[in-house]
Design a protein around this motif. Structure first.
Motif, PDB file in Angstrom:
ATOM      1  N   ILE A  58      13.616  -8.513 -43.569  1.00 25.24           N
ATOM      2  CA  ILE A  58      12.868  -9.674 -43.069  1.00 25.24           C
ATOM      3  C   ILE A  58      13.796 -10.730 -42.448  1.00 25.24           C
ATOM      4  N   SER A  59      15.079 -10.375 -42.310  1.00 24.76           N
ATOM      5  CA  SER A  59      16.026 -11.334 -41.722  1.00 24.76           C
ATOM      6  C   SER A  59      15.934 -11.307 -40.195  1.00 24.76           C
ATOM      7  N   GLU A  60      16.434 -12.371 -39.577  1.00 20.49           N
ATOM      8  CA  GLU A  60      16.422 -12.534 -38.123  1.00 20.49           C
ATOM      9  C   GLU A  60      17.083 -11.329 -37.420  1.00 20.49           C
ATOM     10  N   GLY A  61      18.146 -10.823 -38.030  1.00 19.70           N
ATOM     11  CA  GLY A  61      18.902  -9.709 -37.439  1.00 19.70           C
ATOM     12  C   GLY A  61      18.068  -8.470 -37.160  1.00 19.70           C
ATOM     13  N   CYS A  62      16.951  -8.332 -37.879  1.00 25.91           N
ATOM     14  CA  CYS A  62      16.110  -7.141 -37.713  1.00 25.91           C
ATOM     15  C   CYS A  62      14.938  -7.367 -36.765  1.00 25.91           C
ATOM     16  N   SER A  63      14.893  -8.540 -36.122  1.00 23.64           N
ATOM     17  CA  SER A  63      13.711  -8.852 -35.311  1.00 23.64           C
ATOM     18  C   SER A  63      13.516  -7.846 -34.172  1.00 23.64           C
ATOM     19  N   ASN A  64      14.615  -7.268 -33.702  1.00 22.92           N
ATOM     20  CA  ASN A  64      14.531  -6.299 -32.610  1.00 22.92           C
ATOM     21  C   ASN A  64      14.366  -4.859 -33.112  1.00 22.92           C
ATOM     22  N   GLY A  65      14.528  -4.692 -34.405  1.00 20.58           N
ATOM     23  CA  GLY A  65      14.444  -3.357 -35.008  1.00 20.58           C
ATOM     24  C   GLY A  65      15.682  -3.046 -35.837  1.00 20.58           C
ATOM     25  N   PHE A  66      15.709  -1.830 -36.396  1.00 20.66           N
ATOM     26  CA  PHE A  66      16.814  -1.478 -37.288  1.00 20.66           C
ATOM     27  C   PHE A  66      16.972   0.033 -37.392  1.00 20.66           C
ATOM     28  N   ILE A  67      18.151   0.427 -37.844  1.00 26.14           N
ATOM     29  CA  ILE A  67      18.361   1.817 -38.259  1.00 26.14           C
ATOM     30  C   ILE A  67      18.751   1.784 -39.724  1.00 26.14           C
ATOM     31  N   LEU A  68      17.952   2.420 -40.557  1.00 29.04           N
ATOM     32  CA  LEU A  68      18.293   2.533 -41.981  1.00 29.04           C
ATOM     33  C   LEU A  68      19.168   3.763 -42.177  1.00 29.04           C
ATOM     34  N   ASP A  69      20.372   3.543 -42.665  1.00 28.46           N
ATOM     35  CA  ASP A  69      21.349   4.620 -42.839  1.00 28.46           C
ATOM     36  C   ASP A  69      21.799   4.615 -44.306  1.00 28.46           C
ATOM     37  N   GLY A  70      21.271   5.566 -45.092  1.00 33.01           N
ATOM     38  CA  GLY A  70      21.644   5.624 -46.507  1.00 33.01           C
ATOM     39  C   GLY A  70      20.585   5.054 -47.432  1.00 33.01           C
ATOM     40  N   TYR A  71      19.444   4.745 -46.901  1.00 31.74           N
ATOM     41  CA  TYR A  71      18.321   4.202 -47.681  1.00 31.74           C
ATOM     42  C   TYR A  71      17.027   4.573 -46.963  1.00 31.74           C
ATOM     43  N   PRO A  72      15.970   4.961 -47.631  1.00 28.37           N
ATOM     44  CA  PRO A  72      15.828   5.177 -49.067  1.00 28.37           C
ATOM     45  C   PRO A  72      16.509   6.474 -49.507  1.00 28.37           C
ATOM     46  N   ARG A  73      17.092   6.446 -50.707  1.00 28.56           N
ATOM     47  CA  ARG A  73      17.887   7.566 -51.194  1.00 28.56           C
ATOM     48  C   ARG A  73      17.300   8.208 -52.446  1.00 28.56           C
ATOM     49  N   THR A  74      16.295   7.574 -53.013  1.00 24.78           N
ATOM     50  CA  THR A  74      15.604   8.154 -54.185  1.00 24.78           C
ATOM     51  C   THR A  74      14.096   7.986 -53.955  1.00 24.78           C
ATOM     52  N   ILE A  75      13.306   8.734 -54.718  1.00 22.88           N
ATOM     53  CA  ILE A  75      11.850   8.625 -54.589  1.00 22.88           C
ATOM     54  C   ILE A  75      11.402   7.198 -54.913  1.00 22.88           C
ATOM     55  N   SER A  76      12.028   6.605 -55.914  1.00 24.90           N
ATOM     56  CA  SER A  76      11.639   5.247 -56.291  1.00 24.90           C
ATOM     57  C   SER A  76      11.943   4.240 -55.157  1.00 24.90           C
ATOM     58  N   LYS A  98      25.673   3.999 -35.850  1.00 23.06           N
ATOM     59  CA  LYS A  98      26.437   2.903 -35.248  1.00 23.06           C
ATOM     60  C   LYS A  98      26.273   2.924 -33.723  1.00 23.06           C
ATOM     61  N   LEU A  99      26.463   4.115 -33.131  1.00 19.85           N
ATOM     62  CA  LEU A  99      26.384   4.259 -31.672  1.00 19.85           C
ATOM     63  C   LEU A  99      24.974   3.944 -31.169  1.00 19.85           C
ATOM     64  N   LEU A 100      23.993   4.460 -31.895  1.00 16.73           N
ATOM     65  CA  LEU A 100      22.604   4.277 -31.465  1.00 16.73           C
ATOM     66  C   LEU A 100      22.165   2.812 -31.591  1.00 16.73           C
ATOM     67  N   ALA A 101      22.585   2.175 -32.675  1.00 13.99           N
ATOM     68  CA  ALA A 101      22.215   0.764 -32.880  1.00 13.99           C
ATOM     69  C   ALA A 101      22.770  -0.090 -31.739  1.00 13.99           C
ATOM     70  N   LYS A 102      23.977   0.263 -31.303  1.00 12.23           N
ATOM     71  CA  LYS A 102      24.602  -0.487 -30.211  1.00 12.23           C
ATOM     72  C   LYS A 102      23.814  -0.267 -28.906  1.00 12.23           C
ATOM     73  N   SER A 103      23.491   0.994 -28.609  1.00 11.27           N
ATOM     74  CA  SER A 103      22.751   1.277 -27.367  1.00 11.27           C
ATOM     75  C   SER A 103      21.388   0.607 -27.364  1.00 11.27           C
ATOM     76  N   LEU A 104      20.726   0.569 -28.510  1.00  9.10           N
ATOM     77  CA  LEU A 104      19.356   0.036 -28.552  1.00  9.10           C
ATOM     78  C   LEU A 104      19.317  -1.456 -28.901  1.00  9.10           C
ATOM     79  N   ASN A 105      20.497  -2.012 -29.181  1.00  7.46           N
ATOM     80  CA  ASN A 105      20.594  -3.414 -29.584  1.00  7.46           C
ATOM     81  C   ASN A 105      19.724  -3.747 -30.803  1.00  7.46           C
ATOM     82  N   ILE A 106      19.855  -2.897 -31.812  1.00  5.31           N
ATOM     83  CA  ILE A 106      19.144  -3.131 -33.069  1.00  5.31           C
ATOM     84  C   ILE A 106      20.166  -3.125 -34.211  1.00  5.31           C
ATOM     85  N   LEU A 107      19.727  -3.534 -35.398  1.00  4.16           N
ATOM     86  CA  LEU A 107      20.665  -3.673 -36.517  1.00  4.16           C
ATOM     87  C   LEU A 107      20.931  -2.325 -37.213  1.00  4.16           C
ATOM     88  N   HIS A 108      22.222  -2.042 -37.433  1.00  2.00           N
ATOM     89  CA  HIS A 108      22.592  -0.856 -38.206  1.00  2.00           C
ATOM     90  C   HIS A 108      22.675  -1.266 -39.669  1.00  2.00           C
TER      91      HIS A 108
END
Ligand code: AMP
Length: 192
Positions: free
Chosen positions: A73-91, A18-28
């Motif tokens: 692929i949504s607009e919200g991720c155009s600046n980047g993202f932090i994936l938190d809790g995914y991927p969680r399995t090999i599949s 949450k903190l990092l997404a805010k500092s970097l202006n990317i989607l959490h």
């Protein structure tokens, strides 16, 4: 900037993401938060999700892959993202990596939060008192940690081997502000 966080439940990765997404202006992108929001819908899916989540089990890969594919692929991720809790399995990891490749999403950094499970159990029990999450009692916590060890740890191992230059292990027992600084320093330096 495209970042993935690994770590067991209660390792503090959600707070840091949450903190990092805010500092970097990317989607959490917290899949736990996304699923918890769906619980309010009151439809058949929400009842199914509630049952799975409150027992500490994992929701199906198909549901998660669909949620993440739409978000990435949504607009919200155009600046980047932090994936938190995914991927969680090999599949999920196989789906994600092939999706990332076909959509030219190159990961910049992977953070792996390491912490003693005893400390995690204490933290989660305290959190349950504050947030009243139904998946925070001791038996459920043990099940969630067990799922992490069996399903998610192998995924983090796979990433550590395949993204060696971009993979950083974090001591998650440290104070929030200290971890925050460490993450920022690693990001500034870039690759190993
Ligand atoms: P979290 O807040 O990340 O600990 O997630 C809470 C719960 O949501 C988990 O215990 C799972 O039941 C479900 N969940 C979150 N992310 C995933 C995922 N990637 N795959 C399967 N289930 C998930």
């Amino acid at each position: 900037m495209k970042i993935v966080f690994f770590g067991p439940p209660g390792s503090g990765k959600g707070t840091q993401a949450k903190l990092l997404a805010k500092s970097l202006n990317i989607l959490h992108l917290s899949t736990g938060d996304i699923l918890r929001e769906k619980l309010n819908d009151g439809d058949a899916l929400s009842f199914k999700l509630k049952k799975i989540m409150s027992s500490g089990n994992l929701v199906s890969d198909e549901i998660l892959n669909q949620i993440i594919a739409d978000k990435l692929i949504s607009e919200g991720c155009s600046n980047g993202f932090i994936l938190d809790g995914y991927p969680r399995t090999i599949s999920q990891s196989e789906f994600f990596l092939s999706f990332a490749e076909s959509n030219k999403l190159n990961l910049d950094i992977i953070f792996d939060f390491k912490i003693d499970f005893k400390l995690v159990q204490e933290r989660i029990i305290n959190r349950s008192k504050q947030e009243q999450r139904s998946d925070d009692n001791i038996d459920v916590v043990k099940n969630r940690l067990d799922k992490y060890t069996k399903e998610t740890y192998p995924v983090s191992q796979f990433f550590s081997q395949n993204f060696d230059q971009n993979f950083f292990t974090i001591d998650a027992s440290q104070e929030v502000s200290k971890i925050q600084k460490e993450l920022m320093n690693i990001i500034k330096k870039g690759q190993k």
